[in-house]
Design a protein around this motif. Structure first.
Motif, short mmCIF file in Angstrom:
data_model
loop_
_atom_site.label_atom_id
_atom_site.label_comp_id
_atom_site.label_asym_id
_atom_site.label_seq_id
_atom_site.Cartn_x
_atom_site.Cartn_y
_atom_site.Cartn_z
N TYR A 70 1.29 -1.48 0.07
CA TYR A 70 0.01 0.47 0.11
C TYR A 70 0.85 1.28 -0.11
O TYR A 70 2.00 0.88 0.12
CB TYR A 70 -1.15 0.35 1.43
CG TYR A 70 -1.54 -1.06 1.37
CD1 TYR A 70 -2.91 -1.28 0.33
CD2 TYR A 70 -1.38 -2.36 2.08
CE1 TYR A 70 -4.05 -2.21 0.98
CE2 TYR A 70 -2.00 -3.11 1.99
CZ TYR A 70 -3.78 -3.38 1.20
OH TYR A 70 -4.38 -4.80 1.51
N LYS A 72 0.53 5.60 0.08
CA LYS A 72 -0.34 7.19 -0.04
C LYS A 72 0.47 7.82 0.19
O LYS A 72 1.54 8.35 0.83
CB LYS A 72 -0.75 6.81 1.26
CG LYS A 72 -1.86 8.02 1.97
CD LYS A 72 -3.07 7.68 3.00
CE LYS A 72 -3.40 9.04 3.48
NZ LYS A 72 -4.86 9.15 2.95
N ASP B 8 -4.17 3.99 8.75
CA ASP B 8 -4.72 4.94 7.60
C ASP B 8 -4.14 5.03 6.17
O ASP B 8 -4.27 4.66 4.21
CB ASP B 8 -3.94 6.33 7.36
CG ASP B 8 -4.65 6.96 8.92
OD1 ASP B 8 -5.69 6.95 8.73
OD2 ASP B 8 -4.20 7.86 9.91
N GLN B 11 -5.28 0.46 3.03
CA GLN B 11 -6.97 1.30 2.64
C GLN B 11 -6.95 0.69 1.41
O GLN B 11 -5.98 1.29 0.62
CB GLN B 11 -6.97 2.51 2.75
CG GLN B 11 -6.82 3.28 3.98
CD GLN B 11 -8.15 2.26 4.63
OE1 GLN B 11 -9.21 2.13 4.41
NE2 GLN B 11 -8.59 2.04 5.94
N PRO B 12 -7.65 0.11 0.93
CA PRO B 12 -8.38 -0.98 -0.58
C PRO B 12 -7.53 0.59 -1.78
O PRO B 12 -7.17 0.46 -2.79
CB PRO B 12 -9.80 -0.83 -0.97
CG PRO B 12 -9.84 -1.28 0.82
CD PRO B 12 -9.27 -0.05 1.35
N GLU B 13 -7.71 2.19 -1.72
CA GLU B 13 -7.83 2.79 -2.50
C GLU B 13 -6.21 3.04 -3.00
O GLU B 13 -5.45 3.46 -3.61
CB GLU B 13 -7.95 3.92 -2.41
CG GLU B 13 -7.91 4.76 -0.73
CD GLU B 13 -9.24 4.03 -0.28
OE1 GLU B 13 -9.40 3.37 0.49
OE2 GLU B 13 -8.84 5.11 1.31
N ASN B 14 -4.98 2.38 -1.84
CA ASN B 14 -3.96 2.88 -1.51
C ASN B 14 -3.15 1.76 -2.41
O ASN B 14 -2.13 1.55 -1.87
CB ASN B 14 -3.42 3.37 -0.38
CG ASN B 14 -4.27 3.99 -0.23
OD1 ASN B 14 -4.31 5.01 -0.72
ND2 ASN B 14 -3.84 4.58 1.38
#
Lengths: 74, 269, 361
Positions: A70, A72, B8, B11-14
């Motif tokens: 992941y 961000k 944070d 998350q699936p969107e990341n």
């Protein structure tokens, strides 16, 4: 300062503890756990999560495909 | 800013990387650190990205990857030892619109299956051949392969592979440069040698495999041949990490990485 | 309907494959059957029907091309002769294990080893009792004429796909090389992609999204499943034996003695019957058309009708005789007579053998 923060999720039960991801990680995020999984392997985990930038080097070298990455933007 | 938590980020969107959906849930039976898993993964990614899962037929070898068919969620045939290029020929000739690939190790492709390899390449079958070379017979327990390095210890060369005796009489023979050999044949379009021991190599290898499939999809004639220099930590008797180091120090001087032939033209280095 | 032609057995086989709508032939030249691939190459069936013809680098490669194309739902054929068939045994046992339909012709020559290029029937054991490793069978059709060389292509493919099994057309150098008139069937269309996908859901034609992928393999390391698989194969063989045994009886109605012979030998035997009957001996002929499954019940029925003895007439040192004896099971006399090395028996010497070994006095 890193522009990204990353994180990995290891499928610890399928990890074979080969350690390839540890050498692949440029930032020393990953180590092998002291604990073992159901097959008796010391699985890899994020020992230093704050250093991860989500580059996925660990996951693309993982022979068993057990790492999800992941990322961000900060 | 430093308040960001793992929750944070996770998350699936990341999500930026996970294994291909074209791999089944079956656990790889390969040893920890074995390159086969990595190669399987990137082949599955390529098939998924190219959207050819409904057209692809894979051929599994005899060797460690004998059960490759269990791991890919595409149609698969299991070949007799070394015969995968003949199977690929059989399918491609009657189903020219399908995407056909073989997956073979060094013993399968370069020893028992040498004739099938050479002749499929010489006919220029419009197929993709994936060749995993770790210089040893993995499944049967670490015997000499055609690609075993000089001096390399295996179960059948316990004192090291010795191509010839001191007086020049023949013994175990030399490491077979099968990839260089097939590159000489007019039927091969794209011949490349790759590796998967670090992230950059994996990414390069994936690009090569993608090209090897794309050429076939675009009906460009000729064999697309991708060698992957890989490890066998179990039979090399070292850790996975050490095996990848050993590979770079010992295998790569004999089997250097890079494209050998493209568009039917040999690349001079 | 049909077309009358004068052809060699090998050519009739090849032409019949084109007309059946076969998708491919993969082969390798060997005497005495090279006419098959030569005829196909000359006919250019790709232009006629889209049928692929490829000369492989070896018999081993050819049978493995058959394995794969058959496993992908196509109607594919190969042919060879004895030494080449030995090389193909690897592929044939894998075909049996993975249950792949296909047809191959074996135009038998004499052995062992390179032997001779003359006709022989010495590969009965190889065709009917295995040949490769493992517990398996294949359907074995024995043509005795050029007409049957053609007819058994269609029959062979039909049976192969009905049961997902290999069909062997066990011919010999004489039937392959001789010229006879033959009525060829009309051209049938090749199957379309849609037809193949609908009819053979097991075939690896590319799996549809949302459906399970197909795996063609003969490997299973799970002992329980492997035992199940073997049991399943045996059930299939049992069903084939019950439903698909084929044979021809000639002058068996009143026969006291019967020659059991197939292929070339059956042709000789017919003359022997005439000679024998002219001398007052009631001789008949049982011609197995399927060698596997063997017409055991036909022999049992003949014994029940009063046949006293059987002469197994073969171009071998005695192979089919074992199946004849098993069928007789001690209830009637069974003996073998054969010539080998490429020699074909004369009707007269067969009659002599019948008198000496079976009838007595």
């Amino acid at each position: 300062m890193a522009k990204f923060r990353g994180a990995i999720v290891v499928d610890t039960d399928r990890c074979k503890g080969c350690g390839v991801c540890i050498t692949a990680c440029p930032l020393g995020v990953i180590e092998l756990a002291k604990e073992v999984n159901s097959k008796g392997y010391n699985y890899s985990f994020m020992a230093n999560p704050e250093k991860c930038i989500g580059c996925a080097s660990c996951a693309v070298t993982c022979p068993d495909g057990v790492i999800k990455v992941y990322k961000k933007a900060l | 800013m430093s308040e960001i938590t793992l929750q944070d980020i996770i998350q699936p969107e990341n999500l930026v990387y996970e294994k291909s959906k074209l791999l089944t849930d079956k656990r790889f039976h390969y040893c920890p650190g074995c390159g086969h898993g990595t190669v399987h993964r990137i082949i599955a990614e390529v098939i998924e990205e190219l959207g050819i899962d409904e057209e692809t037929i894979g051929i599994a070898p005899v060797g460690c990857a004998v059960m490759a068919y269990d791991y890919f969620d595409v149609d698969f045939q299991e070949a007799a030892h070394g015969r995968a290029p003949a199977l690929a020929t059989g399918i491609k000739r009657v189903w020219p619109n399908k995407v056909v690939f073989t997956y073979q190790g060094d013993g399968d492709l370069a020893a028992i299956g040498t004739a099938e390899t050479i002749h499929a390449c010489n006919r220029g079958e419009n197929i993709t051949m994936i060749f995993v070379n770790n210089g040893i017979y993995g499944m049967t327990g670490g015997q000499m392969a055609p690609t075993t390095l000089e001096g390399m210890k295996t179960a059948t060369t316990p004192y090291g592979r010795k191509p010839q005796w001191e007086d020049g009489t023949p013994n175990n023979g030399f490491p077979l440069q099968i990839t260089k050999l097939v590159a000489q044949l007019p039927g091969t379009r794209f011949v490349t040698r790759q590796a998967v021991y670090d992230a950059a190599k994996v990414r390069n290898c994936k690009k090569a495999i993608k090209k090897a499939f794309q050429n076939q999809m675009e009906n460009k004639n000729g064999v697309n041949f991708v060698e992957i220099v890989s490890n066998c930590n179990s039979n090399w008797k070292m850790s996975a990490v050490d095996a990848n180091k050993w590979l770079q120090e010992n295998m790569l001087p004999v089997y250097p990485l890079g494209d050998i032939k493209d568009n039917f033209e040999l690349i001079n280095k | 309907m049909g077309e009358l032609k004068l052809m060699k057995g090998n050519e009739a086989l090849a032409e019949a494959a084109i007309r059946y709508g076969a998708d491919a032939y993969f082969g390798y030249p060997i005497t005495p059957q090279s006419e098959v691939i030569e005829y196909l190459s000359e006919q250019n069936p790709y232009e006629r029907t889209g049928m692929v013809v490829l000369q492989a680098e070896s018999e081993v490669a050819a049978i493995n091309m058959i394995y794969a194309a058959g496993a992908a739902g196509k109607r594919v054929m190969t042919s060879s002769s004895s030494p080449g068939i030995s090389l193909k045994q690897e592929g044939i046992t894998y075909i049996a294990g993975a249950e792949i339909p296909c047809v191959y012709a074996d135009v038998v020559r004499g052995g062992p080893g390179l032997g001779t290029i003359q006709p022989s029937q010495a590969d009965y054991f190889q065709a009917c009792k295995g040949g490769g490793h493992g517990d398996y069978h294949q359907i074995v059709l024995a043509p005795a004429s050029v007409q049957e060389m053609a007819d058994f292509v269609a029959l062979g493919f039909d049976l192969a796909f009905q049961y997902r099994i290999a069909t062997c057309i066990l011919s010999d150098g004489a039937i392959g090389q001789m010229m006879e008139k033959v009525v060829l069937p009309d051209q049938k269309p090749r199957m379309t992609e849609e037809e193949i996908k609908a009819k053979y859901p097991w075939a690896t034609t590319g799996r549809k999204r949302g459906t399970p992928h197909r795996i063609i393999t003969s490997l299973d390391l799970d002992s329980n499943r492997m035992e199940q698989h073997n049991r399943h194969l045996q059930e299939k063989y049992k069903e084939i034996a019950e439903k698909e045994t084929r044979f021809e009886e000639i002058q068996c109605d009143d026969a006291e003695y019967v020659i059991v012979a197939y292929g070339s030998s059956a042709r000789i035997a017919q003359k022997t019957i005439q000679l024998g009957r002219a001398e007052g001996m009631k001789i008949g002929l049982l011609r197995p058309i399927t060698l596997w499954p063997f017409p055991t019940k036909a022999i049992e029925a003949l014994i029940a009708k009063g046949v006293k003895g059987f002469l197994s007439l073969e171009l071998s040192c005695g192979q089919m005789i074992e199946d004849v004896k098993l069928a007789c099971n001690g209830r009637a006399k069974a003996e073998h007579f054969g010539r080998v090395g490429g020699i074909i028996h004369t009707p007269e010497e067969v009659l002599e053998a019948m008198k000496k070994q079976i009838i007595g006095e």
